[in-house]
Scaffold this motif. Structure first.
Motif, PDB file in Angstrom:
ATOM      1  N   UNK A   4       0.831  -1.203   0.000  1.00 26.54           N
ATOM      2  CA  UNK A   4       0.000   0.000   0.000  1.00 26.54           C
ATOM      3  C   UNK A   4       0.866   1.252   0.000  1.00 26.54           C
ATOM      4  N   UNK A   5       1.947   1.226   0.756  1.00 27.48           N
ATOM      5  CA  UNK A   5       2.863   2.369   0.806  1.00 27.48           C
ATOM      6  C   UNK A   5       3.524   2.579  -0.562  1.00 27.48           C
ATOM      7  N   UNK A   6       3.909   1.461  -1.243  1.00 29.73           N
ATOM      8  CA  UNK A   6       4.530   1.578  -2.572  1.00 29.73           C
ATOM      9  C   UNK A   6       3.539   2.131  -3.585  1.00 29.73           C
ATOM     10  N   UNK A   7       2.275   1.699  -3.506  1.00 25.79           N
ATOM     11  CA  UNK A   7       1.255   2.212  -4.416  1.00 25.79           C
ATOM     12  C   UNK A   7       1.047   3.716  -4.202  1.00 25.79           C
ATOM     13  N   UNK A  11       1.793   6.527  -6.970  1.00 24.09           N
ATOM     14  CA  UNK A  11       0.742   7.461  -7.368  1.00 24.09           C
ATOM     15  C   UNK A  11       1.191   8.906  -7.196  1.00 24.09           C
ATOM     16  N   UNK A  12       1.882   9.186  -6.109  1.00 18.13           N
ATOM     17  CA  UNK A  12       2.394  10.527  -5.880  1.00 18.13           C
ATOM     18  C   UNK A  12       3.436  10.899  -6.939  1.00 18.13           C
TER      19      UNK A  12
END
Length: 83
Positions: A4-7, A11-12
């Motif tokens: 989730x952190x990588x996604x 996205x950022x």
């Protein structure tokens, strides 16, 4: 949790160039409207000047057409030649 952190990071990172491009596009659009207003106010928008420019362009195109159709070097002709 790491996925989730990588996604979120991906996205950022992907949205930053899009946001910068959008800001540049908005800035250029505002300048384009100003440029269009400036072009409308130019004295060259006068119909007489435009007609004169069209006639000049016709003469240039006729000279280019003649130069293309002949084997003579039209650049070496005496200076005061007229069509």
């Amino acid at each position: 949790m790491a996925a989730l952190r990588r996604w979120a990071l991906a996205l950022l990172r992907g949205s930053v160039p899009v946001a910068v491009g959008l800001l540049l596009w908005v800035a250029m659009a505002a300048g384009d409207e100003k440029r269009q207003e400036l072009l409308k106010a130019l004295p060259e928008a006068n119909p007489a000047v435009l007609a004169e420019r069209r006639q000049h362009n016709r003469l240039i195109m006729a000279a280019l057409r003649e130069a293309a159709e002949t084997d003579d070097n039209v650049a070496q002709r005496p200076v005061p030649w007229r069509k």
